[in-house]
Design a protein around this motif. Structure first.
Motif, PDB file in Angstrom:
ATOM      1  N   ARG A  14       0.838  -1.198   0.000  1.00 50.19           N
ATOM      2  CA  ARG A  14       0.000   0.000   0.000  1.00 50.19           C
ATOM      3  C   ARG A  14       0.878   1.254   0.000  1.00 50.19           C
ATOM      4  O   ARG A  14       1.787   1.360   0.818  1.00 50.19           O
ATOM      5  CB  ARG A  14      -0.901  -0.002   1.241  1.00 50.19           C
ATOM      6  CG  ARG A  14      -1.939   1.107   1.223  1.00 50.19           C
ATOM      7  CD  ARG A  14      -2.570   1.253   2.597  1.00 50.19           C
ATOM      8  NE  ARG A  14      -3.028  -0.035   3.113  1.00 50.19           N
ATOM      9  CZ  ARG A  14      -2.864  -0.409   4.389  1.00 50.19           C
ATOM     10  NH1 ARG A  14      -2.243   0.371   5.249  1.00 50.19           N
ATOM     11  NH2 ARG A  14      -3.314  -1.571   4.780  1.00 50.19           N
ATOM     12  N   PRO A  15       0.656   2.181  -0.911  1.00 53.56           N
ATOM     13  CA  PRO A  15       1.462   3.402  -0.918  1.00 53.56           C
ATOM     14  C   PRO A  15       1.233   4.194   0.372  1.00 53.56           C
ATOM     15  O   PRO A  15       0.090   4.376   0.794  1.00 53.56           O
ATOM     16  CB  PRO A  15       0.924   4.191  -2.118  1.00 53.56           C
ATOM     17  CG  PRO A  15       0.035   3.258  -2.862  1.00 53.56           C
ATOM     18  CD  PRO A  15      -0.403   2.206  -1.905  1.00 53.56           C
ATOM     19  N   ALA A  16       2.307   4.602   0.994  1.00 55.27           N
ATOM     20  CA  ALA A  16       2.175   5.386   2.213  1.00 55.27           C
ATOM     21  C   ALA A  16       1.548   6.735   1.888  1.00 55.27           C
ATOM     22  O   ALA A  16       1.888   7.355   0.889  1.00 55.27           O
ATOM     23  CB  ALA A  16       3.545   5.589   2.858  1.00 55.27           C
ATOM     24  N   LYS A  17       0.629   7.170   2.720  1.00 53.93           N
ATOM     25  CA  LYS A  17      -0.034   8.450   2.483  1.00 53.93           C
ATOM     26  C   LYS A  17       0.989   9.586   2.360  1.00 53.93           C
ATOM     27  O   LYS A  17       0.841  10.480   1.557  1.00 53.93           O
ATOM     28  CB  LYS A  17      -1.001   8.764   3.640  1.00 53.93           C
ATOM     29  CG  LYS A  17      -2.347   8.105   3.472  1.00 53.93           C
ATOM     30  CD  LYS A  17      -3.284   8.497   4.601  1.00 53.93           C
ATOM     31  CE  LYS A  17      -4.602   7.736   4.486  1.00 53.93           C
ATOM     32  NZ  LYS A  17      -5.461   7.960   5.658  1.00 53.93           N
ATOM     33  N   GLU A  18       2.038   9.478   3.176  1.00 56.55           N
ATOM     34  CA  GLU A  18       3.044  10.546   3.207  1.00 56.55           C
ATOM     35  C   GLU A  18       3.784  10.671   1.878  1.00 56.55           C
ATOM     36  O   GLU A  18       4.263  11.745   1.546  1.00 56.55           O
ATOM     37  CB  GLU A  18       4.067  10.298   4.320  1.00 56.55           C
ATOM     38  CG  GLU A  18       3.473  10.302   5.728  1.00 56.55           C
ATOM     39  CD  GLU A  18       2.681   9.037   6.036  1.00 56.55           C
ATOM     40  OE1 GLU A  18       2.993   8.001   5.441  1.00 56.55           O
ATOM     41  OE2 GLU A  18       1.742   9.110   6.852  1.00 56.55           O
ATOM     42  N   SER A  19       3.874   9.561   1.112  1.00 55.53           N
ATOM     43  CA  SER A  19       4.635   9.586  -0.129  1.00 55.53           C
ATOM     44  C   SER A  19       3.820  10.140  -1.300  1.00 55.53           C
ATOM     45  O   SER A  19       4.361  10.500  -2.329  1.00 55.53           O
ATOM     46  CB  SER A  19       5.139   8.191  -0.479  1.00 55.53           C
ATOM     47  OG  SER A  19       4.047   7.391  -0.899  1.00 55.53           O
ATOM     48  N   LYS A  20       2.516  10.217  -1.127  1.00 58.34           N
ATOM     49  CA  LYS A  20       1.675  10.754  -2.202  1.00 58.34           C
ATOM     50  C   LYS A  20       1.847  12.266  -2.274  1.00 58.34           C
ATOM     51  O   LYS A  20       1.622  12.978  -1.306  1.00 58.34           O
ATOM     52  CB  LYS A  20       0.199  10.431  -1.925  1.00 58.34           C
ATOM     53  CG  LYS A  20      -0.176   8.996  -2.170  1.00 58.34           C
ATOM     54  CD  LYS A  20      -1.666   8.792  -1.929  1.00 58.34           C
ATOM     55  CE  LYS A  20      -2.047   7.339  -2.040  1.00 58.34           C
ATOM     56  NZ  LYS A  20      -3.438   7.102  -1.607  1.00 58.34           N
ATOM     57  N   LYS A  21       2.243  12.715  -3.443  1.00 57.61           N
ATOM     58  CA  LYS A  21       2.403  14.151  -3.617  1.00 57.61           C
ATOM     59  C   LYS A  21       1.295  14.670  -4.512  1.00 57.61           C
ATOM     60  O   LYS A  21       0.852  13.989  -5.431  1.00 57.61           O
ATOM     61  CB  LYS A  21       3.780  14.464  -4.203  1.00 57.61           C
ATOM     62  CG  LYS A  21       4.896  14.159  -3.215  1.00 57.61           C
ATOM     63  CD  LYS A  21       6.269  14.471  -3.773  1.00 57.61           C
ATOM     64  CE  LYS A  21       7.323  14.144  -2.724  1.00 57.61           C
ATOM     65  NZ  LYS A  21       8.691  14.236  -3.263  1.00 57.61           N
ATOM     66  N   HIS A  22       0.872  15.863  -4.219  1.00 63.35           N
ATOM     67  CA  HIS A  22      -0.211  16.451  -5.004  1.00 63.35           C
ATOM     68  C   HIS A  22       0.207  16.615  -6.466  1.00 63.35           C
ATOM     69  O   HIS A  22       1.358  16.915  -6.758  1.00 63.35           O
ATOM     70  CB  HIS A  22      -0.603  17.804  -4.405  1.00 63.35           C
ATOM     71  CG  HIS A  22      -1.893  18.336  -4.918  1.00 63.35           C
ATOM     72  ND1 HIS A  22      -1.950  19.287  -5.907  1.00 63.35           N
ATOM     73  CD2 HIS A  22      -3.174  18.030  -4.611  1.00 63.35           C
ATOM     74  CE1 HIS A  22      -3.213  19.558  -6.178  1.00 63.35           C
ATOM     75  NE2 HIS A  22      -3.980  18.816  -5.406  1.00 63.35           N
ATOM     76  N   TRP A  23      -0.747  16.381  -7.382  1.00 56.61           N
ATOM     77  CA  TRP A  23      -0.435  16.425  -8.809  1.00 56.61           C
ATOM     78  C   TRP A  23       0.178  17.747  -9.252  1.00 56.61           C
ATOM     79  O   TRP A  23       0.966  17.795 -10.198  1.00 56.61           O
ATOM     80  CB  TRP A  23      -1.676  16.113  -9.623  1.00 56.61           C
ATOM     81  CG  TRP A  23      -2.858  16.983  -9.340  1.00 56.61           C
ATOM     82  CD1 TRP A  23      -3.915  16.697  -8.512  1.00 56.61           C
ATOM     83  CD2 TRP A  23      -3.112  18.289  -9.861  1.00 56.61           C
ATOM     84  NE1 TRP A  23      -4.797  17.741  -8.491  1.00 56.61           N
ATOM     85  CE2 TRP A  23      -4.335  18.733  -9.307  1.00 56.61           C
ATOM     86  CE3 TRP A  23      -2.434  19.128 -10.742  1.00 56.61           C
ATOM     87  CZ2 TRP A  23      -4.876  19.988  -9.599  1.00 56.61           C
ATOM     88  CZ3 TRP A  23      -2.979  20.378 -11.038  1.00 56.61           C
ATOM     89  CH2 TRP A  23      -4.179  20.790 -10.467  1.00 56.61           C
ATOM     90  N   SER A  24      -0.174  18.838  -8.544  1.00 55.56           N
ATOM     91  CA  SER A  24       0.307  20.148  -8.984  1.00 55.56           C
ATOM     92  C   SER A  24       1.805  20.343  -8.756  1.00 55.56           C
ATOM     93  O   SER A  24       2.381  21.325  -9.216  1.00 55.56           O
ATOM     94  CB  SER A  24      -0.474  21.259  -8.281  1.00 55.56           C
ATOM     95  OG  SER A  24      -0.204  21.238  -6.901  1.00 55.56           O
ATOM     96  N   LEU A  25       2.422  19.395  -8.058  1.00 63.14           N
ATOM     97  CA  LEU A  25       3.872  19.469  -7.817  1.00 63.14           C
ATOM     98  C   LEU A  25       4.658  18.670  -8.853  1.00 63.14           C
ATOM     99  O   LEU A  25       5.887  18.581  -8.777  1.00 63.14           O
ATOM    100  CB  LEU A  25       4.195  18.940  -6.412  1.00 63.14           C
ATOM    101  CG  LEU A  25       3.531  19.684  -5.250  1.00 63.14           C
ATOM    102  CD1 LEU A  25       3.771  18.962  -3.921  1.00 63.14           C
ATOM    103  CD2 LEU A  25       4.028  21.122  -5.163  1.00 63.14           C
ATOM    104  N   GLY A  26       3.959  18.114  -9.834  1.00 64.92           N
ATOM    105  CA  GLY A  26       4.572  17.217 -10.809  1.00 64.92           C
ATOM    106  C   GLY A  26       5.770  17.782 -11.566  1.00 64.92           C
ATOM    107  O   GLY A  26       6.720  17.048 -11.862  1.00 64.92           O
ATOM    108  N   LEU A  27       5.724  19.069 -11.894  1.00 66.30           N
ATOM    109  CA  LEU A  27       6.836  19.653 -12.662  1.00 66.30           C
ATOM    110  C   LEU A  27       8.133  19.655 -11.863  1.00 66.30           C
ATOM    111  O   LEU A  27       9.221  19.494 -12.428  1.00 66.30           O
ATOM    112  CB  LEU A  27       6.496  21.087 -13.101  1.00 66.30           C
ATOM    113  CG  LEU A  27       5.321  21.240 -14.071  1.00 66.30           C
ATOM    114  CD1 LEU A  27       5.148  22.693 -14.461  1.00 66.30           C
ATOM    115  CD2 LEU A  27       5.531  20.362 -15.292  1.00 66.30           C
TER     116      LEU A  27
END
Length: 196
Positions: A14-27
């Motif tokens: 399961r991906p850790a919640k902390e590792s999920k980054k918001h899509w707007s930070l993709g660049l």
DNA sequence: GTTCTAGAAC
DNA sequence: GTTCTAGAAC
């Protein structure tokens, strides 16, 4: 599988919640990814757009932490000048293509970024009216216009929600002729007539 | 920004 | 019945 093994499996898969980054930070992630980087200078990084909306589609970003066009002031004029030089450099790399450079009036992704994109707009990633209108209406601020605005006003002001809504609702129109397609599939088919 | 999909448009 | 668009995503 034992209960302990099951628990280990669950926690490792399961991906850790902390590792999920918001899509707007993709660049910011792409700027660090060697596979995304096209070229680089002391102050700038050029990446290939992850979802290119034309045959050629780059993003030019400063390494300096400037979140968007709305953070720009006259102290950034030399940086903007460098963006212009990079635009010229990319044009030199692609003399066969008709490239335009500019900024979205309301960017979605964090970090100031200038689009350098070919006019063909031939890409499977170009799917929606919003995609189209964000590059072919005044929602797209050409490089020269942004530079002039910054020189004259010292800042870039946000457009109203009403203006934004109106621009995105602009009826489809070809960017290379007067054709007005009924829908996106028809537009995409038509665009091929300009490149082939 | 994309993905997904309900229901509008055809 | 199929194509296409547009709004939610916790």
């Amino acid at each position: 599988m034992s209960k302990r093994a099951m628990k280990n499996y669950e926690t490792s898969q399961r991906p850790a919640k902390e590792s999920k980054k918001h899509w707007s930070l993709g660049l910011l992630e792409s700027m660090k990814d060697p596979d995304s980087i096209y070229k680089e200078t002391d102050r700038l990084v050029v990446i290939r757009d992850k979802y290119p909306k034309a045959r050629i589609h780059y993003l030019v970003l400063p390494k300096e932490e400037i979140s968007s066009i709305f953070k720009l002031n006259k102290t950034h004029l030399d940086l903007i000048d460098e963006l212009g030089s990079m635009y010229k450099s990319i044009k030199n790399d692609h003399t066969e293509s008709d490239l335009v450079a500019g900024f979205h009036a309301i960017p979605s992704m964090q970090r100031l970024h200038m689009h350098v994109i070919s006019k063909d707009m031939d890409s499977k990633c170009l799917k929606t009216k919003i995609h189209w209108n964000s590059f072919t209406t005044s929602f797209f601020i050409p490089f020269d216009d942004l530079l002039k605005k910054l020189e004259q006003d010292g800042c870039i002001e946000r457009i109203s929600n009403e203006t934004h809504k109106a621009l995105m609702s602009t009826p489809l129109k070809c960017n290379q002729c007067s054709f007005e397609p009924k829908n996106m599939p028809q537009l995409k088919q038509h665009l091929l007539s300009h490149v082939k």
